[in-house]
Design a protein around this motif. Structure first.
Motif, PDB file in Angstrom:
ATOM      1  N   SER A 297     -11.875 -23.224 -11.233  1.00 41.07           N
ATOM      2  CA  SER A 297     -10.481 -22.828 -10.975  1.00 41.07           C
ATOM      3  C   SER A 297     -10.340 -21.416 -10.398  1.00 41.07           C
ATOM      4  O   SER A 297      -9.249 -21.021  -9.993  1.00 41.07           O
ATOM      5  N   VAL A 298     -11.436 -20.649 -10.356  1.00 41.35           N
ATOM      6  CA  VAL A 298     -11.333 -19.281  -9.825  1.00 41.35           C
ATOM      7  C   VAL A 298     -11.230 -19.337  -8.305  1.00 41.35           C
ATOM      8  O   VAL A 298     -12.051 -19.972  -7.640  1.00 41.35           O
ATOM      9  N   GLU A 299     -10.211 -18.694  -7.755  1.00 43.83           N
ATOM     10  CA  GLU A 299     -10.038 -18.689  -6.296  1.00 43.83           C
ATOM     11  C   GLU A 299      -9.519 -17.332  -5.832  1.00 43.83           C
ATOM     12  O   GLU A 299      -8.854 -16.610  -6.572  1.00 43.83           O
ATOM     13  N   VAL A 300      -9.847 -16.993  -4.583  1.00 43.25           N
ATOM     14  CA  VAL A 300      -9.351 -15.765  -3.970  1.00 43.25           C
ATOM     15  C   VAL A 300      -8.118 -16.124  -3.147  1.00 43.25           C
ATOM     16  O   VAL A 300      -8.220 -16.809  -2.135  1.00 43.25           O
ATOM     17  N   GLU A 301      -6.963 -15.673  -3.608  1.00 45.83           N
ATOM     18  CA  GLU A 301      -5.701 -15.989  -2.915  1.00 45.83           C
ATOM     19  C   GLU A 301      -5.510 -15.109  -1.682  1.00 45.83           C
ATOM     20  O   GLU A 301      -5.029 -15.560  -0.646  1.00 45.83           O
ATOM     21  N   GLU A 302      -5.857 -13.831  -1.802  1.00 41.67           N
ATOM     22  CA  GLU A 302      -5.790 -12.894  -0.676  1.00 41.67           C
ATOM     23  C   GLU A 302      -7.052 -12.057  -0.682  1.00 41.67           C
ATOM     24  O   GLU A 302      -7.476 -11.576  -1.735  1.00 41.67           O
ATOM     25  N   LEU A 303      -7.648 -11.865   0.475  1.00 43.72           N
ATOM     26  CA  LEU A 303      -8.856 -11.038   0.575  1.00 43.72           C
ATOM     27  C   LEU A 303      -8.593  -9.885   1.534  1.00 43.72           C
ATOM     28  O   LEU A 303      -8.236 -10.099   2.697  1.00 43.72           O
ATOM     29  N   CYS A 304      -8.729  -8.672   1.017  1.00 43.48           N
ATOM     30  CA  CYS A 304      -8.628  -7.455   1.830  1.00 43.48           C
ATOM     31  C   CYS A 304      -7.312  -7.370   2.613  1.00 43.48           C
ATOM     32  O   CYS A 304      -7.291  -7.014   3.792  1.00 43.48           O
ATOM     33  N   LYS A 305      -6.209  -7.672   1.947  1.00 39.47           N
ATOM     34  CA  LYS A 305      -4.900  -7.558   2.600  1.00 39.47           C
ATOM     35  C   LYS A 305      -4.416  -6.110   2.498  1.00 39.47           C
ATOM     36  O   LYS A 305      -4.598  -5.457   1.482  1.00 39.47           O
ATOM     37  N   ILE A 306      -3.796  -5.602   3.576  1.00 40.86           N
ATOM     38  CA  ILE A 306      -3.309  -4.231   3.581  1.00 40.86           C
ATOM     39  C   ILE A 306      -1.877  -4.187   3.044  1.00 40.86           C
ATOM     40  O   ILE A 306      -0.992  -4.888   3.538  1.00 40.86           O
ATOM     41  N   TYR A 307      -1.691  -3.377   2.017  1.00 44.32           N
ATOM     42  CA  TYR A 307      -0.363  -3.128   1.451  1.00 44.32           C
ATOM     43  C   TYR A 307      -0.001  -1.672   1.712  1.00 44.32           C
ATOM     44  O   TYR A 307      -0.842  -0.784   1.579  1.00 44.32           O
ATOM     45  N   THR A 308       1.256  -1.443   2.067  1.00 44.95           N
ATOM     46  CA  THR A 308       1.717  -0.103   2.410  1.00 44.95           C
ATOM     47  C   THR A 308       2.576   0.480   1.294  1.00 44.95           C
ATOM     48  O   THR A 308       3.488  -0.173   0.793  1.00 44.95           O
ATOM     49  N   PHE A 309       2.244   1.722   0.911  1.00 48.96           N
ATOM     50  CA  PHE A 309       2.996   2.462  -0.102  1.00 48.96           C
ATOM     51  C   PHE A 309       3.500   3.763   0.510  1.00 48.96           C
ATOM     52  O   PHE A 309       3.136   4.101   1.633  1.00 48.96           O
ATOM     53  N   ASP A 310       4.327   4.495  -0.222  1.00 50.64           N
ATOM     54  CA  ASP A 310       4.925   5.703   0.344  1.00 50.64           C
ATOM     55  C   ASP A 310       3.889   6.756   0.709  1.00 50.64           C
ATOM     56  O   ASP A 310       4.069   7.505   1.672  1.00 50.64           O
ATOM     57  N   GLN A 311       2.801   6.853  -0.073  1.00 49.75           N
ATOM     58  CA  GLN A 311       1.797   7.895   0.144  1.00 49.75           C
ATOM     59  C   GLN A 311       0.581   7.433   0.951  1.00 49.75           C
ATOM     60  O   GLN A 311       0.010   8.211   1.696  1.00 49.75           O
ATOM     61  N   VAL A 312       0.192   6.167   0.762  1.00 48.12           N
ATOM     62  CA  VAL A 312      -1.059   5.665   1.342  1.00 48.12           C
ATOM     63  C   VAL A 312      -0.933   4.188   1.723  1.00 48.12           C
ATOM     64  O   VAL A 312       0.009   3.501   1.319  1.00 48.12           O
ATOM     65  N   HIS A 313      -1.892   3.704   2.523  1.00 43.64           N
ATOM     66  CA  HIS A 313      -2.137   2.272   2.701  1.00 43.64           C
ATOM     67  C   HIS A 313      -3.307   1.898   1.802  1.00 43.64           C
ATOM     68  O   HIS A 313      -4.284   2.650   1.710  1.00 43.64           O
ATOM     69  N   HIS A 314      -3.220   0.741   1.155  1.00 38.52           N
ATOM     70  CA  HIS A 314      -4.306   0.272   0.299  1.00 38.52           C
ATOM     71  C   HIS A 314      -4.748  -1.124   0.732  1.00 38.52           C
ATOM     72  O   HIS A 314      -3.937  -1.938   1.188  1.00 38.52           O
TER      73      HIS A 314
END
Length: 433
Positions: A297-314
């Motif tokens: 049942s273990v699965e990777v839903e998102e891999l290395c997706k870029i999320y943007t925050f006020d100070q940095v991108h992660h």
């Protein structure tokens, strides 16, 4: 056991500020705020828990079993924290580094009063024994003027626990371990601190949260100790039979120039070192989740997706699993603790090397704050981007770290730490102006 009230608010942000100010009268406070950040897997916009009816506070010895007993007996909402040093309960490890903050290793409490925000509605749960206080409390909250208090004008003199040259030496030492094959990756952290310093915890939190607006912000008060957190990272969530982990690995700065900002995002997405960091931790998280997961049942839903925050991108990945309905929720946490994003791979070897090279006991930094619901669901953040404060000792601390891999450049790692530390430093130094 609890009386439930539904309260409609015209301005949820104003009510949040009033509620947080009202909460300061209590010794036990946990405030969790998503800052309306649009991310999947969010159940509430914000939650406040105050006023302990019962609580558990302990060191790492047998801590998870004690938490399991407490959670099973209360069968209620419980809020609190897990420090990084609970690793010593999970594995035969120890923590002997300097500890200026002195948080207990584990703390949870059963709140008498609870507030859940969703849109313009607040669902309020009061213990039967205090439900006669609801109307009085609500009036008192509404009368609070949500203006800012004056910050205490102590001059905050921030010191480094590890100076730059020592940092380079320690990173090179860690790289030697990697090249020998002892580890593939480890998260190395350093502390910035101030002694004989007084801060206003709520105003400091408000300023930090205002700069960063993260999805896992936390104001935690446990008597004289405070966590003021602008965390962007979820550690672990359980909802029904689904468990979700969202490790962050990979960071770059923001730019005010839109074209340059997009370019920075693209470069992060394509950065081979940052992707390899993230994928190594995803593999570790998959392995950790598999310990309690239904087979396959273990699965990777998102891999290395870029999320943007006020100070940095992660760069963030999302890993999910399914568990049997009779799996104890504390066991799920114990089998994945501490979180892979703050340790390394292989996990135990990385933790041993981290302990030898770091100068500070991590304590609640790189631990987790969150809650269990009566049904055994839970949600916990990772305590990063956080100012920690021991009011009695007048000790203020924040730590930052980064993943070290074979491709790491010590200078670039140091610069990344300074980017991550920027908001905390800015908030603390602004107080003395």
């Amino acid at each position: 056991m609890r009386t439930t009230y539904i309260h409609k608010v015209e301005d949820s942000e104003a009510f949040k500020h009033q509620l947080l100010m009202w909460s300061q009268q209590f010794d036990d406070v946990v405030w969790l705020d998503s800052n309306n950040y649009q991310q999947n897997h969010s159940k509430y916009d914000a939650v406040l828990a105050v006023d302990a009816f019962t609580s558990i506070q302990t060191d790492f010895h047998n801590a998870f079993e004690q938490l399991k007993d407490y959670q099973s007996i209360t069968k209620d909402w419980i809020f609190g924290y897990l420090t990084y040093d609970l690793k010593n309960d999970v594995e035969p490890l120890r923590s002997h580094n300097h500890d200026g903050l002195e948080f207990s290793d584990l703390y949870f409490f059963q709140p008498k009063k609870l507030f859940f925000f969703k849109g313009n509605q607040v669902e309020i749960h009061y213990f039967k024994m205090v439900d006669d206080e609801f109307e009085t409390d609500l009036k008192a909250i509404k009368l609070i003027h949500p203006s800012t208090h004056q910050l205490i004008n102590d001059s905050v003199k921030i010191k480094l626990r590890i100076h730059k040259e020592d940092y380079f030496e320690k990173i090179n030492n860690m790289l030697a371990h990697i090249h020998r094959g002892d580890i593939y990756e480890a998260n190395f952290c350093q502390e910035f601190y101030a002694e004989n310093t007084q801060i206003n915890p709520l105003e400091t939190y408000n300023k930090l949260n205002g700069i960063s607006n993260p999805p896992f912000a936390t104001f935690l008060k446990c008597n004289d100790k405070y966590v003021l957190s602008a965390s962007p990272e979820r550690y672990l969530k359980k909802e029904g039979n689904t468990v979700i982990s969202q490790p962050i690995k990979g960071t770059t700065k923001r730019s005010l120039d839109m074209a340059e900002d997009e370019q920075l995002k693209t470069e992060l997405l394509k950065n081979e070192k940052e992707r390899s960091e993230n994928i190594m931790i995803v593999d570790l998280v998959r392995n950790d989740l598999s310990k309690t997961a239904i087979k396959g049942s273990v699965e990777v839903e998102e891999l290395c997706k870029i999320y943007t925050f006020d100070q940095v991108h992660h760069m963030i990945s999302t890993v999910k699993s399914k568990v049997e309905s009779n799996t104890n929720p504390v066991d799920i946490i114990k089998s994945t603790f501490p979180m892979g994003s703050m340790t390394g791979a292989p996990k135990i070897s990385a933790m041993k090397i981290i302990e030898a090279l770091e100068e500070t006991k991590r304590g609640i930094y790189s631990g987790a704050v969150g809650y269990f619901s009566p049904s055994g669901d839970f949600d916990f953040n990772v305590v990063i981007r956080s100012i920690l404060y021991n009011e009695t000792k007048k000790y203020v601390s924040y730590s930052v770290g980064g993943a070290i891999t074979a491709k790491s450049d010590p200078l670039k790692e140091y610069e990344e730490c300074l980017v991550k530390a920027k908001a905390m430093r800015q908030v603390l130094e602004d107080q003395s102006k």
